[in-house]
Design an enzyme around this catalytic site. Structure first.
Site, PDB file in Angstrom:
ATOM      1  N   ASP A   1      -2.031   6.516  -2.971  1.00 54.96           N
ATOM      2  CA  ASP A   1      -2.983   5.947  -4.111  1.00 54.96           C
ATOM      3  C   ASP A   1      -3.971   5.046  -3.426  1.00 54.96           C
ATOM      4  O   ASP A   1      -4.971   4.781  -4.328  1.00 54.96           O
ATOM      5  CB  ASP A   1      -2.349   5.218  -5.361  1.00 54.96           C
ATOM      6  CG  ASP A   1      -1.355   6.151  -6.172  1.00 54.96           C
ATOM      7  OD1 ASP A   1      -1.759   7.319  -6.323  1.00 54.96           O
ATOM      8  OD2 ASP A   1      -0.203   5.735  -6.381  1.00 54.96           O
TER       9      ASP A   1
ATOM     10  N   ASP B   1      -1.705   7.027 -12.406  1.00 51.40           N
ATOM     11  CA  ASP B   1      -0.823   7.821 -11.183  1.00 51.40           C
ATOM     12  C   ASP B   1       0.281   8.046 -12.306  1.00 51.40           C
ATOM     13  O   ASP B   1       0.558   7.493 -13.448  1.00 51.40           O
ATOM     14  CB  ASP B   1      -0.460   7.099 -10.188  1.00 51.40           C
ATOM     15  CG  ASP B   1       0.486   7.693  -9.254  1.00 51.40           C
ATOM     16  OD1 ASP B   1       0.235   9.095  -8.969  1.00 51.40           O
ATOM     17  OD2 ASP B   1       1.532   7.232  -8.893  1.00 51.40           O
TER      18      ASP B   1
ATOM     19  N   ASP C   1       0.489   3.144  -7.435  1.00 52.97           N
ATOM     20  CA  ASP C   1       1.520   2.189  -6.615  1.00 52.97           C
ATOM     21  C   ASP C   1       2.068   2.534  -5.294  1.00 52.97           C
ATOM     22  O   ASP C   1       2.610   1.822  -4.525  1.00 52.97           O
ATOM     23  CB  ASP C   1       2.741   2.002  -7.585  1.00 52.97           C
ATOM     24  CG  ASP C   1       3.534   3.251  -7.495  1.00 52.97           C
ATOM     25  OD1 ASP C   1       3.187   4.324  -7.479  1.00 52.97           O
ATOM     26  OD2 ASP C   1       4.934   3.196  -7.594  1.00 52.97           O
TER      27      ASP C   1
END
Length: 627
Positions: free
Chosen positions: A509, A310, A505
């Site tokens: 996600d 990410d 995080d």
């Protein structure tokens, strides 16, 4: 059966087998051979019964384990009156299971030490005095006294001039960290300097350390099996063992040779060494701030071939920082930041808080704002030291002035422009950006060196921003403007290239973390949903711990495989020697005992693993962190 009772049973069986073996030896040396045989028999039976009970439980669960070989060796030795050999095997097996429990307890020390550090109360300032209160009574904004040696009970900020904290239990770094006023303090850190005041920023239940404790408890209570490598091949090994024993008996007519083969074949290196090495790896990873939720994720982590990252909060710091300040008139750049941050103390917007943090880091003393009016998401106006101030986006400040502001437009690199007006005049602007984590390029190169062939970025941000942030990193692909379900699809698609690890995080996600072979959540203060869905949690927001965790997993698995390879090779050699009559059952049992001890001691080497990414860097100096 509780773990306590189970451990007590192991101790009891070890004591019975040990007492039976030595009592029989004394009787044998005194010339009472029949009595010695009876005592050895009596010492073996309880261990054999306990072993049979464990085998039945395993069979009901659908597992065919190598405990069957141990049961066969003891039964055969008793059946052919080789009671001394049976007693040695019983001691070997009960001692091995006890040693396994001891070794696992030793290996879990790092994780258990986290739980033992949980504070129960805190000293809170109230009405000019100190009161001792339970952690559940602490609320954001409370001022707490952290004495020397105390563990910070909640997350907060330093409310005095400075603090010196030992964060080794959370990060693995041995040197203390020096923090200035306004700097963030992670709960679970130990005060290594003078007493200081801590301003709580969140309740105890939502703090970093509470999140870590919950994750550790979940890992310790995990019902995932300890990945006994031998069980995957137990039927093959069992058939081979019985075949060699039967062949030795068939071709020689001597059943004692079959007994000797079975005794030597007792596969304790496989039964014990693998879980010991893997649990030691779990403990060692936790020491360096990487919580792996069980042995299965540890094994899977060692096999990862594709990494999906990410962007915000993972590849980048996730918090905007000031990268440039420009003044238009009489105010200096420092004064532009001073007025903007002083007014933004009244706002909870992340950009506003970033300005306050930057000003405090530069030693600014910020006066209290007055006559406040905030337009959510756009800007705020008020009075600072008798001067009228407006802070916000260029459109908001332009509207306040009634004329356009000459601040630059926000660029596709993700920069944010904050404009400032003082007393009806445009005073300057501040540029903020979410910057790439330091050392990211070196980290990605290290991950490739450890077997990760593909590294991709998956973000919901704009493509132009994603490409600008990752320029020069050498990523294999950049996937931008993704929804949570599209991230899941990307994970599933990449599986054709091998096991996939996803690092993120945020709440968005969590589905992708759950879909990946290994999901890694960044920091215990990240979204609870991502930490819950992940297999691995980095206890501190330092991306280099990802490489450390990967290296620990790979080295722990290698140590486990080494223990198995050496132990089983020696066992097979011993089986062949026994089949040709070179080893008696007693000699075979003693040889297997030596093999077991060597395999387990080798497995415990995993407790000394130190990742290269941490050990190869220069010795760190005490770090000074500001707000």
């Amino acid at each position: 059966m509780s773990d306590f009772l189970h451990d007590r049973l192991k101790v009891g069986l070890l004591a019975i087998s040990l007492a039976g073996l030595f009592a029989g030896l004394v009787l044998s040396l005194a010339g009472f051979a029949d009595a010695a045989g009876f005592v050895w028999f009596a010492g073996v039976v309880p261990v054999l019964i306990g072993l049979v009970v464990e085998i039945v439980k395993s069979l009901k669960a659908g597992d065919v384990g190598l405990d069957i070989v141990a049961a066969l060796s003891m039964s055969a030795a008793l059946a052919f009156d080789e009671t001394l050999a049976a007693a040695v095997v019983a001691l070997m097996y009960s001692g091995g299971t006890f040693l396994e429990s001891f070794a696992e307890g030793r290996a879990r020390h790092e994780m258990s030490s986290l739980l033992s550090r949980v504070p129960r109360t805190a000293s809170r300032h109230r009405n000019g005095a100190l009161e001792e209160v339970p952690l559940d009574d602490i609320e954001p904004g409370d001022l707490l006294l952290i004495r020397q040696g105390d563990v910070a009970p909640v997350d907060g900020t330093v409310a005095t001039d400075q603090a010196v904290l030992d964060q080794s239990a959370l990060t693995g770094e041995s040197l203390p960290v020096h923090l200035s006023r306004g700097a963030e303090v992670m709960s679970g850190s130990t005060n290594a300097g003078d007493a200081f005041d801590l301003k709580a920023t969140r309740p105890a239940a939502d703090s970093t350390f509470a999140g870590i404790v919950r994750l550790v408890e979940a890992a310790q209570k995990s019902k995932a099996p300890m990945a006994r490598l031998a069980d995957r091949y137990s039927l093959v090994f069992l058939v081979v063992t019985v075949a060699i024993a039967f062949a030795a008996w068939w071709f020689t007519g001597d059943p004692i040779r079959a007994v000797a083969v079975l005794v030597v074949a007792t596969p304790c290196p496989l039964i014990l060494a693998v879980p010991v090495a893997l649990v030691a790896g779990l403990s060692r990873a936790a020491h360096f701030g990487v919580l792996i939720k069980g042995a299965k994720p540890l094994e899977a982590l060692a096999r990862i071939r594709t990494l999906i990252l990410d962007k915000t909060g993972t590849l980048t710091d996730g918090r905007p920082v000031v990268v440039a300040i420009e003044s238009y008139g009489e105010l200096s750049e420092t004064e532009v930041l001073h007025f903007a941050a002083a007014l933004d103390q009244a706002s909870k917007h992340p950009i506003a808080q970033a300005l306050v943090v930057e000003a405090l880091a530069r030693g600014e003393i910020l006066p209290l704002p007055q006559k406040l009016y905030e337009t959510a998401g756009e800007g705020i106006t008020g009075s600072i030291s008798g001067r009228h101030v407006a802070v916000g986006g260029t459109g908001f400040v332009s509207a306040q002035l009634g004329l356009p502001v000459s601040a630059p437009k926000e660029r596709d690199t993700g920069e944010v422009i904050v404009a400032l007006a003082v007393d009806g005049e445009a005073a300057g602007h501040i540029v903020l950006a979410d910057t790439l984590r330091a050392g990211t390029a070196e980290l990605l190169a290290g991950l490739r060196d450890h077997g990760i062939g593909r590294i991709l970025l998956a973000t919901g941000d704009r493509r132009a921003v994603a490409e600008a942030v990752t320029e020069g990193l050498g990523l294999d692909a950049v996937r931008a403007e993704l929804t949570p379900d599209q991230k899941v699809l990307l994970v599933l698609t990449e599986r054709k290239n091998g096991p996939v690890m996803m690092v993120g995080d945020g709440v968005n996600d969590a589905p992708a973390l759950a879909a990946a072979d290994i999901g890694v959540a960044m920091g215990a203060r990240g979204a609870a949903a991502s930490a819950e869905a992940a297999d691995v949690v980095l206890l501190v927001d330092q991306l280099d711990r990802l490489l450390a965790g990967l290296e620990v997993a790979q080295r722990a698995q290698r140590i486990a495989l080494q223990s198995v390879a050496v132990g089983i090779s020696l066992s097979v050699a011993g089986m062949i020697a026994a089949a040709f009559g070179y080893l008696t059952p007693v000699q075979g049992a003693l040889l297997q005992e030596l093999i077991d001890v060597a395999a387990i001691l080798n497995a415990l080497r995993a407790l000394r693993i130190r990742p290269t990414v941490l050990s190869s860097t220069p010795a760190p100096q005490p770090v000074t962190q500001t707000a």
